[in-house]
Design a protein around this motif. Structure first.
Motif, PDB file in Angstrom:
ATOM      1  N   HIS A 101      50.458 -11.286  51.302  1.00  0.00           N
ATOM      2  CA  HIS A 101      51.638 -10.432  51.221  1.00  0.00           C
ATOM      3  C   HIS A 101      51.606  -9.442  52.384  1.00  0.00           C
ATOM      4  N   VAL A 102      52.722  -9.331  53.078  1.00  0.00           N
ATOM      5  CA  VAL A 102      52.851  -8.392  54.191  1.00  0.00           C
ATOM      6  C   VAL A 102      54.031  -7.476  53.893  1.00  0.00           C
ATOM      7  N   VAL A 103      53.818  -6.184  54.035  1.00  0.00           N
ATOM      8  CA  VAL A 103      54.860  -5.191  53.778  1.00  0.00           C
ATOM      9  C   VAL A 103      55.221  -4.508  55.091  1.00  0.00           C
ATOM     10  N   PHE A 104      56.504  -4.511  55.406  1.00  0.00           N
ATOM     11  CA  PHE A 104      57.002  -3.745  56.540  1.00  0.00           C
ATOM     12  C   PHE A 104      57.702  -2.508  55.974  1.00  0.00           C
ATOM     13  N   VAL A 105      57.538  -1.375  56.645  1.00  0.00           N
ATOM     14  CA  VAL A 105      58.194  -0.135  56.235  1.00  0.00           C
ATOM     15  C   VAL A 105      58.980   0.384  57.433  1.00  0.00           C
ATOM     16  N   VAL A 106      60.273   0.664  57.221  1.00  0.00           N
ATOM     17  CA  VAL A 106      61.106   1.259  58.266  1.00  0.00           C
ATOM     18  C   VAL A 106      61.452   2.685  57.852  1.00  0.00           C
ATOM     19  N   GLU A 107      61.664   3.539  58.843  1.00  0.00           N
ATOM     20  CA  GLU A 107      61.896   4.959  58.569  1.00  0.00           C
ATOM     21  C   GLU A 107      63.161   5.221  57.760  1.00  0.00           C
ATOM     22  N   ALA A 108      64.170   4.408  57.963  1.00  0.00           N
ATOM     23  CA  ALA A 108      65.444   4.588  57.267  1.00  0.00           C
ATOM     24  C   ALA A 108      66.243   3.294  57.395  1.00  0.00           C
ATOM     25  N   CYS A 109      67.326   3.235  56.658  1.00  0.00           N
ATOM     26  CA  CYS A 109      68.232   2.103  56.769  1.00  0.00           C
ATOM     27  C   CYS A 109      69.501   2.581  57.462  1.00  0.00           C
ATOM     28  N   TYR A 110      69.918   1.837  58.430  1.00  0.00           N
ATOM     29  CA  TYR A 110      71.136   2.165  59.156  1.00  0.00           C
ATOM     30  C   TYR A 110      72.159   1.067  58.890  1.00  0.00           C
TER      31      TYR A 110
END
Length: 120
Positions: A76-85
């Motif tokens: 399992h790989v999790v990506f995290v982005v600062e916000a959704c645009y």
């Protein structure tokens, strides 16, 4: 905390699913900024790119940094982005994942909440 992502997955799976950041590969460990965390930069702008483009850029950057194709040794790989645009999406989600797939994406600090992580 008594309730964590690790404890939740282990309880729901009756001990058959275990969350770990103990990698046997020293090449992986030495690139991490914290246990289980790889910081990457991507070559696309979040405010101008679709989720598909952002995920592709994150995957490419991660593979380059780790020098392997994803999912590699990871289940399992999790990506995290600062916000959704709002580029080709409504941003009405805390996270998303694909059915029977190794990838999940979390927006902002939603990766911290066991209820969100367990859902994805």
């Amino acid at each position: 905390d008594k309730v964590t992502v690790k404890s939740g997955f282990e309880a729901c799976s009756f001990g058959k699913f275990s969350v770990t950041n103990d990698y046997e590969n020293e090449g992986i460990r030495k690139r991490l900024s914290a246990p289980g965390v790889l910081d990457i930069d991507i070559d696309v702008k979040l405010k101008e790119s679709s989720q598909e483009t952002i995920v592709a850029a994150m995957k490419k950057s991660t593979e380059s940094e780790l020098r392997m194709s994803l999912p590699g040794p990871f289940d399992h790989v999790v990506f995290v982005v600062e916000a959704c645009y709002e580029v080709d999406t409504t941003c009405q989600f805390a996270a998303y994942a694909y059915v029977n797939h190794w990838l999940s994406l979390f927006v902002g600090e939603n990766y911290k909440y066991p209820a969100v992580v367990m859902h994805e």
